[in-house]
Design an enzyme around this catalytic site. Structure first.
Site, PDB file in Angstrom:
ATOM      1  N   HIS A 175       0.814  -1.214   0.000  1.00 25.57           N
ATOM      2  CA  HIS A 175       0.000   0.000   0.000  1.00 25.57           C
ATOM      3  C   HIS A 175       0.845   1.261   0.000  1.00 25.57           C
ATOM      4  CE1 HIS A 175      -3.682  -2.359   1.475  1.00 25.57           C
ATOM      5  NE2 HIS A 175      -3.679  -2.214   0.175  1.00 25.57           N
TER       6      HIS A 175
ATOM      7  N   ARG B 278     -17.072  22.205  -0.271  1.00 24.89           N
ATOM      8  CA  ARG B 278     -17.797  21.336   0.672  1.00 24.89           C
ATOM      9  C   ARG B 278     -17.769  22.040   2.027  1.00 24.89           C
ATOM     10  NH1 ARG B 278     -14.967  16.877  -2.500  1.00 24.89           N
ATOM     11  NH2 ARG B 278     -16.618  15.511  -3.253  1.00 24.89           N
TER      12      ARG B 278
ATOM     13  N   GLU C 232     -27.338  14.664  -8.306  1.00 25.44           N
ATOM     14  CA  GLU C 232     -26.642  13.499  -7.756  1.00 25.44           C
ATOM     15  C   GLU C 232     -27.606  12.395  -7.331  1.00 25.44           C
ATOM     16  OE1 GLU C 232     -24.115  14.749  -4.534  1.00 25.44           O
ATOM     17  OE2 GLU C 232     -25.602  16.096  -3.724  1.00 25.44           O
TER      18      GLU C 232
ATOM     19  N   ASP D  79     -22.239  10.480  -5.797  1.00 22.64           N
ATOM     20  CA  ASP D  79     -23.535   9.987  -5.319  1.00 22.64           C
ATOM     21  C   ASP D  79     -24.383   9.458  -6.467  1.00 22.64           C
ATOM     22  OD1 ASP D  79     -23.668  10.122  -2.489  1.00 22.64           O
ATOM     23  OD2 ASP D  79     -23.472  12.290  -2.661  1.00 22.64           O
TER      24      ASP D  79
ATOM     25  N   CYS E  92     -18.811  17.948 -10.574  1.00 30.96           N
ATOM     26  CA  CYS E  92     -17.861  18.131  -9.471  1.00 30.96           C
ATOM     27  C   CYS E  92     -17.598  16.842  -8.700  1.00 30.96           C
ATOM     28  CB  CYS E  92     -18.334  19.231  -8.535  1.00 30.96           C
ATOM     29  SG  CYS E  92     -19.930  18.890  -7.791  1.00 30.96           S
TER      30      CYS E  92
HETATM   31  C1  PEP Z   1     -20.791  13.855  -5.409  1.00 29.13           C
HETATM   32  O1  PEP Z   1     -21.641  13.181  -4.826  1.00 29.13           O
HETATM   33  O2  PEP Z   1     -20.296  13.564  -6.511  1.00 29.13           O
HETATM   34  C2  PEP Z   1     -20.298  15.099  -4.785  1.00 29.13           C
HETATM   35  C3  PEP Z   1     -19.535  15.935  -5.434  1.00 29.13           C
HETATM   36  O3  PEP Z   1     -20.619  15.296  -3.478  1.00 29.13           O
HETATM   37  P1  PEP Z   1     -19.918  14.525  -2.258  1.00 29.13           P
HETATM   38  O4  PEP Z   1     -18.797  13.695  -2.818  1.00 29.13           O
HETATM   39  O5  PEP Z   1     -19.435  15.592  -1.331  1.00 29.13           O
HETATM   40  O6  PEP Z   1     -21.038  13.712  -1.720  1.00 29.13           O
HETATM   41 MG    MG Z   2     -22.650  14.053  -3.135  1.00 35.17          MG
END
Ligand code: PEP
Ligand code: MG
Length: 819
Positions: A441, A548, A677, A701, A748
């Site tokens: 790792h 975030r 998402e 997500d 994103c």
């Molecule tokens: C996602 O879900 O792609 C996202 C950018 O939000 P998070 O990863 O913070 O849940």
């Molecule tokens: Mg998300």
């Protein structure tokens, strides 16, 4: 001999283990068994056995029985505190005893007066045995039948499958056999099953819920493995695990050629690269632990608390290689055999730290006995968790990371993943270790940080003193100490060339990203803490595509005030120097508890009251956040987006609160967008785009919900691939929805950081990609080599494919051909 009958070692009252007034025993944390409330003062051997260990405080003994069971007899409760007072031993460690031989005598009155209870649990401390109780809730005399201990041999392959037992054989298709990460996935996959599942191979058996026990089997590519299970859902457990292994777990293939495997006879490349630097030996000293514990309950609790703390810290690893490794490390902290081994020692009066180290070292010895170089590499993971758990038990701050001079070549016997993560990679020229392997790792981490690394260089490297000049050619797994002037000059020129190329790359990162045909793609950065902003801008970020904001809300007793939030948002906006800043409102839920927002524990937090759902349930909190964003970030730079939106009704509710915040602050109205998402939002993107000012895909997500695969679960980690055509079709629907209303749409999630995926995202029509800061220079360089028509054709073809693997193969080929 698989079944053994044990007689009562004390005269007294026999009682069920559940009735012991101590949860450590009653809840079988130490193992299954029985208890006796004794009326005589001599503990005798319940059967022929070997004495494994007498506690230094003489209040407990473990015996190895003829069928391999390890029997712990713990005289009284909390008797470790008596420090041996009132106990006399008749045997020593290693003694071979016959049934009825005296083991320990105790002064009944003295011990009864000072201890919590005389009740004596008698439990099987190791895994793989079933206990049948022969006498319960009745008086027993010395020699009366008490319990029967049956070794759970694996069910023979030919045995008929019954309701509650099943077995099958599989041939291991994984190129590197069952190493730590597949073992962790197998253990995780078994979690929903109640059945006892065992693996058998090479004349050994192992608990299939124990990562370390599985490693001890030394399963390699092509080995035949017998999987057997007992219990209500045995059949389901066996077929699930067999199917998982037979799928190859993403690692099917021929084993690597022997030359690629590190052995102690030759150095190997762990991470490519070429460097010149100054040596610094790095010695890992064991953290000190006291052997004696401070009471079974206290030490067992200390171990549990430390394991939970280490697990929580590992869960913070976000994405990429670090997160994958963290999942394997989490499995070690949950390993039932390791935990049972430590608890058995705690019961003998050892401290939690001593017990955890001893249990870990036992497992390492088992793994090393397989002689398999690949498995032996995993011992570093066990040692890493050993250190982290012991540090957590002691409560001492983590040992400070060594200060590195510029261009350090670190020399170590071996390096643990967490130690690598504590070093500043910018100052590391290279790493050379005496031991270790190229697929360990730490090697993966070094490669992803761009630090050249050679492993298995042999013990001689440990004699290299500090401050020597070293050339490390990790590509060729070679190094030279104090080279002659000519060689050194050549090496320095080579390093300089590479540095200049890298610098040119970074310099180019500052200019806009356009495909070869001139199509503009905005490249933004995802940020989770203010300090990342400068690094992102230096790497060429043209804005922040996702802030975030959770970092402001977690790990504190009260919510951040409006002013505190506004100041932090203003700081980030300032660091972005006028570039756009997309702030996401709070996205937490039942999986990330915060003390000031009471949230009931949820069975499925990912499907629960998280994201915008939580904010809409607490409108005051949401309005404060809107106000802070509007006040902190200059108009023109500020955009705000909402997480986990499902439909336009949710958006409308949030917008009402937003409109109030705009009116109250008197600020200029910043664009309000939605994250796409959830599959629902992707399918309804046109109705959302009719109301929202912009859309941004959260592919992390979106992928987990589309594929019904938990993004944080080791068992489903390999399924999480945003290039799955099902996810791509949802993205295509979202882009079509945005276009219908002329809205801007970006991405994103983690997917946008990967050049291969970026080609498809651009082909699908996204305006912006927001990536992790470190990925930006390479992402921009890759985009400059793309052609928009090729990207569109590639995306169209990908939408017609059936699996993520097909999409990956297609994209890799298209990019190779275009290069
Ligand atoms: C996602 O879900 O792609 C996202 C950018 O939000 P998070 O990863 O913070 O849940
Ligand atoms: Mg998300």
């Amino acid at each position: 001999m698989t079944s053994l009958r044990l007689s009562a070692p004390f005269a007294g009252w026999a009682m069920a283990i559940d009735a012991v007034p101590d949860p450590v025993f009653a809840e079988r944390m130490m193992g299954d068994g029985i208890a006796i409330d004794p009326v005589d003062g001599t503990l005798r051997a319940p059967c022929d056995a070997t004495v494994l260990m007498i506690a230094p405080t003489r209040h407990a003994v473990t015996l190895k029985l003829a069928n391999g069971a390890e029997l712990l007899i713990h005289i009284g409760l909390e008797t470790v505190a008596l420090a041996g007072d009132g106990f006399t031993t008749h045997v020593a460690d290693g003694a071979v005893v016959k049934a009825g031989d005296p083991l320990i005598s105790l002064d009944l009155d003295r011990v009864a007066e000072r201890a919590r209870s005389l009740i004596t649990p008698i439990v099987v401390a190791n895994d793989g045995y079933a206990v049948s109780v022969l006498a319960r809730d009745k008086a027993v005399g010395i020699g009366d039948p008490l319990i029967e201990i049956q070794a759970l041999a694996p069910v023979a392959a030919a045995a008929p499958v019954s309701e509650d037992s099943a077995s099958c054989e599989v041939v291991i298709p994984l190129a590197n056999g069952i190493h730590a990460r597949p073992a962790a996935r197998i253990a995780a996959t078994l979690k929903p099953f109640a059945a006892e599942v065992r693996f058998a191979a090479h004349d050994k058996t192992a608990n299939a819920r124990s990562t370390v026990a599985m490693l001890g089997l030394g399963l390699r590519h092509g080995d035949t493995l017998l999987i057997s299970a007992r219990g209500e859902d045995a059949r389901g457990a066996v077929t699930t695990v067999a199917a998982l292994i037979e799928s190859g777990m993403g690692e099917a293939g021929e084993p690597p050629a022997p030359a690629a495997i590190a052995t102690t006879t030759g150095a190997a490349t762990a991470a490519p690269g070429f460097a010149v630097g100054t040596t610094m030996p790095f010695v890992i000293a064991d953290l000190a632990v006291a052997e004696a514990g401070g009471g079974v309950m206290a030490e067992a609790a200390a171990l549990d608390t430390a394991l939970a703390a280490v697990r929580a810290k590992l869960a913070e690893a976000e994405t990429g290689k670090g997160a994958e490794i963290a999942l394997a490390h989490q499995a070690i902290t949950e390993d039932p055999d390791l935990i049972a081994g430590a608890r058995a020692r705690i019961a003998l009066g050892k401290s939690a730290g001593f017990a955890w180290r001893a249990a870990t070292r036992d497992q390492i010895a088992t793994i090393e006995a397989t002689g398999d170089a690949l498995l032996i590499e995993r011992a570093a993971d066990l040692k890493d968790i050993e250190r982290q758990v012991i540090a957590a038990i002691s409560g001492a701050p983590a040992p400070a990371a060594p200060e590195l001079a510029d261009a350090t070549v670190l020399i170590a016997d071996e390096l643990l993943p967490s130690q690598f993560l504590s070093l500043d990679p910018a100052r590391l020229a290279a790493i050379v270790t005496a031991r270790g392997g190229p697929t360990s790792h730490v090697a993966i981490l070094a490669a992803s940080a761009g630090v050249p690394m050679i492993v298995a260089a042999g013990p001689d490297v440990l004699a290299i003193a500090a401050g020597r000049t070293m050339i490390v050619d990790a590509d060729a797994a070679r190094f030279a100490v104090d080279p002659d002037a000519g060689t050194l000059a050549q090496a320095r020129a080579r390093v300089e060339q590479a540095r200049a190329a890298h610098a040119a790359h970074i310099a180019a990162a500052g200019t806009d990203a356009r495909t070869a045909d001139g199509t503009r793609v905005e490249i933004f950065a995802n940020l989770a803490i203010p300090e990342e902003t400068d690094r992102a801008v230096a790497a060429g970020a043209e804005g922040c595509g996702l802030l975030r904001t959770e970092f402001l809300f977690l790990d504190r007793a009260d919510p951040p005030s409006e002013d505190e939030q506004a100041a932090v948002y203003a700081d980030i906006a300032r660091r972005l120097d006028g570039r756009p800043l997309i702030l996401r409102t709070l996205d937490i839920g039942g999986d990330k508890p915060v003390p000031y927002l009471p949230m009931p524990a949820e069975e499925n937090p990912a499907l629960g009251a998280r994201g915008i759902r939580l904010s809409l349930a607490r409108p005051a909190l949401l309005k404060t956040q809107f106000r802070a964003m509007l006040k902190g970030v200059p108009a023109g730079q500020c955009r705000i987006m909402l997480p986990m939106i499902v439909d336009a009704a949710e958006f409308a509710r949030a917008r009402t609160i937003y409109d109030e915040a705009v009116a109250e602050t008197g600020a200029q109205r910043a664009p309000l967008g939605v994250m796409i998402e959830t599959p629902a939002a992707a399918m309804l993107a046109d109705t959302l785009a009719a109301q929202a000012d912009f859309l941004s895909l959260g592919t992390n997500d979106l992928t987990q919900y589309a594929l019904a695969a938990d993004r944080g679960n080791a068992a489903t980690a390999a399924m999480i691939d945003g290039l799955h055509p099902a996810v791509l079709r949802l993205i295509a629907a979202a882009v079509a929805g945005a276009r219908r209303h002329g809205r801007w749409i970006g991405s994103c999630g983690g997917m946008a950081s990967e050049p291969l995926a970026a080609a498809i995202l651009i082909g699908l029509g996204l305006d912006e990609l927001s990536a992790t800061p470190a990925a930006i220079p390479a992402l921009k360089a890759a985009i400059r080599r793309l052609d928009i028509d090729h990207c569109r054709a590639l995306a169209a073809q990908a939408l017609d494919l059936g699996t993520a693997a097909e999409v990956r193969a297609l994209a890799a080929q298209a990019i190779r051909e275009a290069a």
